[in-house]
Design an enzyme around this catalytic site. Structure first.
Site, PDB file in Angstrom:
ATOM      1  N   SER A 265       0.827  -1.204   0.000  1.00  0.00           N
ATOM      2  CA  SER A 265       0.000   0.000   0.000  1.00  0.00           C
ATOM      3  C   SER A 265       0.860   1.252   0.000  1.00  0.00           C
ATOM      4  CB  SER A 265      -0.916   0.014   1.221  1.00  0.00           C
ATOM      5  OG  SER A 265      -0.173   0.324   2.390  1.00  0.00           O
ATOM      6  N   LYS A 266       0.193   2.390  -0.165  1.00  0.00           N
ATOM      7  CA  LYS A 266       0.900   3.672  -0.162  1.00  0.00           C
ATOM      8  C   LYS A 266       1.556   3.950   1.192  1.00  0.00           C
ATOM      9  CE  LYS A 266      -1.825   5.950  -3.753  1.00  0.00           C
ATOM     10  NZ  LYS A 266      -2.645   7.121  -4.116  1.00  0.00           N
ATOM     11  N   ARG A 267       0.975   3.392   2.244  1.00  0.00           N
ATOM     12  CA  ARG A 267       1.500   3.662   3.585  1.00  0.00           C
ATOM     13  C   ARG A 267       2.693   2.788   3.957  1.00  0.00           C
ATOM     14  NH1 ARG A 267      -3.933   3.876   3.902  1.00  0.00           N
ATOM     15  NH2 ARG A 267      -4.075   1.672   4.389  1.00  0.00           N
ATOM     16  N   ASP A 268       2.877   1.690   3.225  1.00  0.00           N
ATOM     17  CA  ASP A 268       3.894   0.718   3.623  1.00  0.00           C
ATOM     18  C   ASP A 268       5.315   1.225   3.454  1.00  0.00           C
ATOM     19  OD1 ASP A 268       2.207  -1.327   4.459  1.00  0.00           O
ATOM     20  OD2 ASP A 268       1.867  -1.985   2.404  1.00  0.00           O
TER      21      ASP A 268
END
Length: 510
Positions: A265-268
């Protein structure tokens, strides 16, 4: 296929472009170039609530950095302009009206409260997936359940409504995916998706199909997350009378986190310590505070290494070859060799690719990286010396910035010496031999690395020692460290006078 191959990358400007999106763009581009076709960039900005300023330009900049060339788009123009969906708004309504006229869509006047009540009823009845579909629409407020006169009155009065697709109740929807083979979905699993919103904007589903048809798209290559929407899109092509020119679908495998526990994901990226975006992105958080998302370009990755790595996340050439230029990727790419299985992201592998591409660059090009970084440190170096240093230290570099780090030994004399080597190798005979070597070295003004080694051997053997007894001590005296690039080349680049002075300083200090 007799038609010209035409593919599109159609991102939404809702933030920075995730590397999964870059991979989608890359596979589209490789197929188009392989088959002599066109690559389109279409910005799908129908969801204005999620629009992020700067995201559109970021997408174009990212593709340019990656070497993905666009043939038609908002920058290039083209015969099917405009290529920004918000500017195409007037053309979608006619197709929604056509679907209503032909009995494939309907007006739905349900309020948010009506929809909440419907979901609550279904949840209470233990329906696992509450949705507006061929069964539940019979209890809702739409043009299928209301008398025609009432529908006309509501429309005339400006009552808010959406237009929904009328999905058949019992029908199998089939299509052939170029990666997954035949896909069969029962229509009971498809809900009556909204095609036109109450503000007059089309949803993704309608705009996407209309644009792909009008832009003559022949292949839709997109992420696996769109696979559940594909049967709905097949129905739209059929109902609009475009089934004979419907593009071929290919749904790419997911990109997984390095541990394989879920979608990357974008947060990873920031959490796991590596970028998930091609370029750095400056945005704001929910509270309006500035945020910075790291990018591969700013982290020192070369675009050709990044693209080579991405190409292998789901595709393989069927040969042991791992390093491919963009032209070689185009030549070898085929959709048939794209896997159905998810691809696990491996940060160590992308670092390996970067090392290979960096080290393969001409020494003169590496020298320019070195010169630029040293200038920022206030250090001046000639192009010739920078080229020699780059050639010597490149095998120890992963990123361009590593060259300047490795080069520091050429600009700073040691202030400390490796204690382990000194305790084990340094003694009076070794110090005497190094002192004598330092005395004779300045006379060898233009000595090559081989000549320096020959002089060292001569001096050391003249002192009754073997060269192996003094080499590590000599390295520590010159650089302060126990290991590093080839020592003879280091002394050659430093020059005889600087090398001699460093040795003398070490002898005096130790």
């Amino acid at each position: 296929m007799e038609r010209e191959v035409r593919v599109r990358f159609a991102p939404s400007p809702t933030g920075p472009l995730h590397i999964g999106g870059v991979r989608t763009a890359l596979y589209n581009y490789l197929l188009a170039r392989k088959l002599g076709g066109k690559m389109l960039l279409r910005i799908e900005d129908t969801d204005q609530n999620r629009f992020v300023p700067g995201a559109e330009q970021y997408i174009m900049d990212a593709l340019h950095w990656c070497g993905i060339e666009i043939d038609e788009g908002i920058e290039q123009g083209g015969p099917h302009a405009p290529y920004r969906q918000s500017e195409r708004k007037p053309m979608y309504r006619q197709y929604a009206d056509q679907l209503i006229k032909d009995g494939f869509a309907y007006y739905a006047f349900d309020t948010p409260e009506d929809l909440d009540a419907m979901r609550a009823r279904l949840t209470a009845a233990k329906v696992p997936n509450p949705q507006y579909n061929s069964i539940t629409r019979a209890q809702m407020r739409n043009s299928l359940t209301l008398p025609a006169e009432e529908t006309e009155q509501l429309l005339a009065a400006g009552t808010p409504y959406v237009i929904r697709l009328k999905v058949p109740r019992k029908e199998e929807v089939r299509f052939q995916d170029l990666i997954r083979g035949w896909v069969v979905v029962h229509s009971s699993a498809i809900d009556d998706k909204v095609l036109m919103k109450s503000d007059g904007m089309p949803t993704y589903h309608l705009a996407n199909i209309v644009d792909d048809h009008l832009m003559e798209i022949t292949h839709v290559i997109r992420g696996e997350e769109w696979l559940p929407s594909a049967p709905l899109h097949v129905l739209l092509y059929r109902y609009l009378g475009w089934e004979s020119t419907m593009p071929q679908f290919a749904h790419l495998p997911l990109l997984l986190k390095p541990d394989g526990t879920g979608k990357l994901s974008k947060r990873d990226g920031d959490k796991l310590g590596f970028p998930v975006f091609p370029l750095e992105f400056h945005g704001t958080d929910a509270e309006g505070q500035p945020t910075v998302s790291s990018g591969y370009r700013e982290a020192g990755y070369l675009p050709e290494a990044f693209i080579n790595f991405l190409a292998f996340l789901g595709w393989n050439p069927g040969t042991p070859q791992e390093l491919f230029t963009m032209d070689e990727l185009i030549e070898n790419f085929s959709i048939e060799r794209v896997s159905k299985s998810p691809a696990r992201f491996d940060q160590n592998k992308v670092r390996w690719y970067n090392e290979q591409y960096l080290r393969a660059k001409p020494d003169a090009e590496l020298a320019q990286y070195l010169i630029d970084d040293l200038q920022q440190q206030g250090r001046e170096v000639s192009a010739d010396k920078a080229t020699q240093i780059a050639a010597l230290v490149k095998e120890r570099a992963t990123f361009p910035a590593d060259l300047a780090k490795e080069a520091q030994l050429f600009f700073e004399r040691p202030t400390s010496y490796d204690e382990q080597v000194i305790s084990k190798k340094w003694n009076a005979p070794v110090a005497a031999a190094l002192a004598e070597f330092a005395t004779q070295l300045p006379a060898a003004a233009a000595a090559s690395p081989d000549e320096i080694k020959a002089l060292l051997t001569q001096v050391v053997e003249g002192q009754g020692l073997k060269i192996g007894q003094v080499l590590q001590s000599l390295r520590v005296a010159v650089t302060g460290a126990a290991a590093g690039p080839d020592l003879m080349h280091i002394m050659h680049i430093l020059g005889p006078q600087e090398t001699a002075e460093r040795i003398q300083a070490a002898v005096a200090a130790l």
